[in-house]
Design a protein around this motif. Sequence first.
Motif, PDB file in Angstrom:
ATOM      1  N   LYS A 349       7.381  -0.926  -0.515  1.00  0.00           N
ATOM      2  CA  LYS A 349       6.076  -1.367  -1.016  1.00  0.00           C
ATOM      3  C   LYS A 349       5.552  -2.485  -0.116  1.00  0.00           C
ATOM      4  N   GLU A 350       4.378  -2.272   0.446  1.00  0.00           N
ATOM      5  CA  GLU A 350       3.720  -3.293   1.247  1.00  0.00           C
ATOM      6  C   GLU A 350       2.371  -3.584   0.595  1.00  0.00           C
ATOM      7  N   TYR A 351       2.426  -4.308  -0.536  1.00  0.00           N
ATOM      8  CA  TYR A 351       1.239  -4.567  -1.339  1.00  0.00           C
ATOM      9  C   TYR A 351       0.565  -5.874  -0.929  1.00  0.00           C
ATOM     10  N   ASP A 352      -0.736  -5.858  -0.915  1.00  0.00           N
ATOM     11  CA  ASP A 352      -1.509  -7.085  -0.809  1.00  0.00           C
ATOM     12  C   ASP A 352      -1.930  -7.461  -2.227  1.00  0.00           C
ATOM     13  N   ARG A 353      -1.149  -8.326  -2.857  1.00  0.00           N
ATOM     14  CA  ARG A 353      -1.374  -8.670  -4.255  1.00  0.00           C
ATOM     15  C   ARG A 353      -2.631  -9.508  -4.462  1.00  0.00           C
ATOM     16  N   SER A 354      -3.244  -9.982  -3.382  1.00  0.00           N
ATOM     17  CA  SER A 354      -4.459 -10.777  -3.521  1.00  0.00           C
ATOM     18  C   SER A 354      -5.712  -9.921  -3.692  1.00  0.00           C
ATOM     19  N   LEU A 355      -5.567  -8.607  -3.615  1.00  0.00           N
ATOM     20  CA  LEU A 355      -6.724  -7.720  -3.732  1.00  0.00           C
ATOM     21  C   LEU A 355      -7.354  -7.835  -5.114  1.00  0.00           C
ATOM     22  N   PRO A 356      -8.677  -7.721  -5.193  1.00  0.00           N
ATOM     23  CA  PRO A 356      -9.346  -7.831  -6.496  1.00  0.00           C
ATOM     24  C   PRO A 356      -9.186  -6.557  -7.321  1.00  0.00           C
ATOM     25  N   LYS A 357      -9.494  -6.670  -8.603  1.00  0.00           N
ATOM     26  CA  LYS A 357      -9.549  -5.481  -9.444  1.00  0.00           C
ATOM     27  C   LYS A 357     -10.787  -4.673  -9.079  1.00  0.00           C
ATOM     28  N   ILE A 358     -10.733  -3.369  -9.364  1.00  0.00           N
ATOM     29  CA  ILE A 358     -11.852  -2.493  -9.028  1.00  0.00           C
ATOM     30  C   ILE A 358     -12.313  -1.738 -10.268  1.00  0.00           C
ATOM     31  N   PRO A 359     -13.588  -1.331 -10.313  1.00  0.00           N
ATOM     32  CA  PRO A 359     -14.065  -0.504 -11.434  1.00  0.00           C
ATOM     33  C   PRO A 359     -13.613   0.930 -11.234  1.00  0.00           C
ATOM     34  N   ALA A 360     -12.899   1.482 -12.195  1.00  0.00           N
ATOM     35  CA  ALA A 360     -12.327   2.815 -11.982  1.00  0.00           C
ATOM     36  C   ALA A 360     -11.958   3.466 -13.303  1.00  0.00           C
ATOM     37  N   TYR A 361     -11.598   4.740 -13.190  1.00  0.00           N
ATOM     38  CA  TYR A 361     -11.013   5.486 -14.294  1.00  0.00           C
ATOM     39  C   TYR A 361      -9.505   5.510 -14.034  1.00  0.00           C
ATOM     40  N   PRO A 362      -8.743   4.546 -14.577  1.00  0.00           N
ATOM     41  CA  PRO A 362      -7.333   4.404 -14.194  1.00  0.00           C
ATOM     42  C   PRO A 362      -6.483   5.615 -14.524  1.00  0.00           C
ATOM     43  N   GLY A 363      -6.764   6.277 -15.645  1.00  0.00           N
ATOM     44  CA  GLY A 363      -5.986   7.475 -15.973  1.00  0.00           C
ATOM     45  C   GLY A 363      -6.135   8.550 -14.911  1.00  0.00           C
ATOM     46  N   GLU A 364      -7.348   8.695 -14.372  1.00  0.00           N
ATOM     47  CA  GLU A 364      -7.583   9.698 -13.329  1.00  0.00           C
ATOM     48  C   GLU A 364      -6.965   9.257 -11.998  1.00  0.00           C
ATOM     49  N   LEU A 365      -7.034   7.957 -11.691  1.00  0.00           N
ATOM     50  CA  LEU A 365      -6.390   7.483 -10.469  1.00  0.00           C
ATOM     51  C   LEU A 365      -4.878   7.699 -10.535  1.00  0.00           C
ATOM     52  N   ASN A 366      -4.295   7.519 -11.711  1.00  0.00           N
ATOM     53  CA  ASN A 366      -2.859   7.781 -11.844  1.00  0.00           C
ATOM     54  C   ASN A 366      -2.546   9.240 -11.538  1.00  0.00           C
ATOM     55  N   GLN A 367      -3.480  10.124 -11.850  1.00  0.00           N
ATOM     56  CA  GLN A 367      -3.298  11.534 -11.502  1.00  0.00           C
ATOM     57  C   GLN A 367      -3.317  11.720  -9.990  1.00  0.00           C
ATOM     58  N   VAL A 368      -4.181  10.966  -9.308  1.00  0.00           N
ATOM     59  CA  VAL A 368      -4.215  11.019  -7.839  1.00  0.00           C
ATOM     60  C   VAL A 368      -2.896  10.540  -7.259  1.00  0.00           C
ATOM     61  N   TRP A 369      -2.421   9.357  -7.734  1.00  0.00           N
ATOM     62  CA  TRP A 369      -1.143   8.846  -7.212  1.00  0.00           C
ATOM     63  C   TRP A 369      -0.017   9.840  -7.484  1.00  0.00           C
ATOM     64  N   THR A 370      -0.026  10.451  -8.672  1.00  0.00           N
ATOM     65  CA  THR A 370       1.027  11.407  -9.012  1.00  0.00           C
ATOM     66  C   THR A 370       1.011  12.602  -8.068  1.00  0.00           C
ATOM     67  N   ASN A 371      -0.168  13.168  -7.825  1.00  0.00           N
ATOM     68  CA  ASN A 371      -0.263  14.346  -6.956  1.00  0.00           C
ATOM     69  C   ASN A 371       0.219  14.043  -5.545  1.00  0.00           C
ATOM     70  N   ILE A 372      -0.237  12.918  -4.983  1.00  0.00           N
ATOM     71  CA  ILE A 372       0.105  12.596  -3.592  1.00  0.00           C
ATOM     72  C   ILE A 372       1.579  12.223  -3.461  1.00  0.00           C
ATOM     73  N   ILE A 373       2.071  11.360  -4.366  1.00  0.00           N
ATOM     74  CA  ILE A 373       3.475  10.943  -4.286  1.00  0.00           C
ATOM     75  C   ILE A 373       4.405  12.122  -4.538  1.00  0.00           C
ATOM     76  N   ASP A 374       4.049  12.975  -5.485  1.00  0.00           N
ATOM     77  CA  ASP A 374       4.882  14.143  -5.780  1.00  0.00           C
ATOM     78  C   ASP A 374       4.964  15.071  -4.566  1.00  0.00           C
ATOM     79  N   ASN A 375       3.842  15.263  -3.881  1.00  0.00           N
ATOM     80  CA  ASN A 375       3.856  16.075  -2.660  1.00  0.00           C
ATOM     81  C   ASN A 375       4.731  15.438  -1.590  1.00  0.00           C
ATOM     82  N   ALA A 376       4.655  14.104  -1.460  1.00  0.00           N
ATOM     83  CA  ALA A 376       5.457  13.397  -0.458  1.00  0.00           C
ATOM     84  C   ALA A 376       6.946  13.542  -0.749  1.00  0.00           C
ATOM     85  N   ILE A 377       7.299  13.403  -2.029  1.00  0.00           N
ATOM     86  CA  ILE A 377       8.706  13.555  -2.415  1.00  0.00           C
ATOM     87  C   ILE A 377       9.198  14.962  -2.090  1.00  0.00           C
ATOM     88  N   GLY A 378       8.367  15.952  -2.428  1.00  0.00           N
ATOM     89  CA  GLY A 378       8.754  17.335  -2.145  1.00  0.00           C
ATOM     90  C   GLY A 378       8.902  17.611  -0.665  1.00  0.00           C
TER      91      GLY A 378
END
Length: 472
Positions: A349-378
């Motif tokens: 993890k190379e996080y920049d924790r100083s980044l601000p919050k963003i306006p978003a649909y977090p449940g849908e973004l979690n779906q994006v992270w799941t799809n991409i990370i799952d593909n990477a793992i596979g």
Amino acid sequence: MSALPREELRGLFLFEHLSEEQLDWVAANAVLEEYDGDSTVISEGGEATCFYVLLNGAIRMTRLVSGTEVETNRSDQRGAYFGATQFFVHQEAEHTYGATVRALSDVTLLALPSKEFSVEFRKWFPMATHLLEGMYLGWRNSDTVIGSRRRLLALGELSAGLTHELNNPAAAAVRATASLRERVAGMRHKLAFLAKKDIDPELLYQLIDVQERLVKQVAQAPKLTAMQQADREDEITDWFDDRGIDQGWDLADIYVRAGLTTPDLDHVLEQVGDTFIDGAVRWLAYALETEMLMGEIEDSTTRISALVGKAKQYSQMDRAPHQWVDVHDGLDSTLVMLSGKIGGLRVVKEYDRSLPKIPAYPGELNQVWTNIIDNAIGAMKGEGTLTLRTWGQNEQIRVEIGDTGPGIPADVKPRIFEPFFTTKPVGEGTGLGLDISWKIVVERHQGDLRVESEPGNTRFEVCLPTVEQASL
């Protein structure tokens, strides 16, 4: 109000190839409807009586999901259509609207009666109607069966990962509780043994005072290397041997893990003297181990609470669909949910924790992270490094998810965001994961999703705006 003239109707992409007679029918049967901004045009579940075409203004489409209103689309494109879009399908039950549509501004709509339009449409395009109806019904039936199965499999994989993560701290808490019961019983026995030796009450108070002081040091116990641990155990064992305390090597491990050294034992000896030192150090060992076990139980239950919190964050339980979010929370909760699949992969993890919050649909973004990370793992097939990196650039937050898999072939890369395109074997992939991710990032959040790939280095970069967007 009267409908549009034939020439203006032909300017709409839906009607541009209709014949003069067909256009005349549309002009004769359609009506113009106007709605003020923020008013409701149609409601989900209501009888689908009209097929609407947008002429002016902007609309917003939503659906109810588990009691929560979720926005599915926005549009200000002239000619966009909604409402009774399945008017051509024969059904025994009444057609109902599949979504709620509200006006974002003052809008003008062309409304066609769905029942009458269905009859004419079947006359105009009989073969096309049969094909569309067959495709729609076939898709709906297969989607019901396959979609349910796919969701169950996905839920099973996610719950397996969460269960695996919960099992470790839960088992540790159970083991620590069993050991704690034994240590408390031993401490009671040792205290009774000391009392039988006619110990001076003042000395007992001093011993308890020493116990409280040493116990407080447990929380600040330093982390030692294996060599440092062994050296300290040897020193404390020698201290016990010099004073005739049997089985000192068993006690030494407890004192070292508690962060104590020989000067601490010297202080105990000063307080209780040679006569009671044997019983004192054993009683103190019980007290120290009890404190460490309680710390282990606290740590285990805290980890369980944190995992449950991550699961709630991932599912967005009890949260508004659109909110200001920290992208790192979603990334971390996704890693927890996929931990069963990650297995022995190295995660960086190379996080920049100083980044601000963003306006978003977090449940849908979690779906994006799941799809991409799952593909990477596979792609890495059990060996490699998964890297998650965040940074800010040009009023955007950038999230990069990289893997060390074989990479995406050059002839495949241009098509990876196409719906139903997949390189996985039949039955293992639907080809919708990255298409859905693209729509969520680009269309829903007005961001960007891109990929760079070569053997051993594939990187998906998600760009999300840090400010609220006016429209989608």
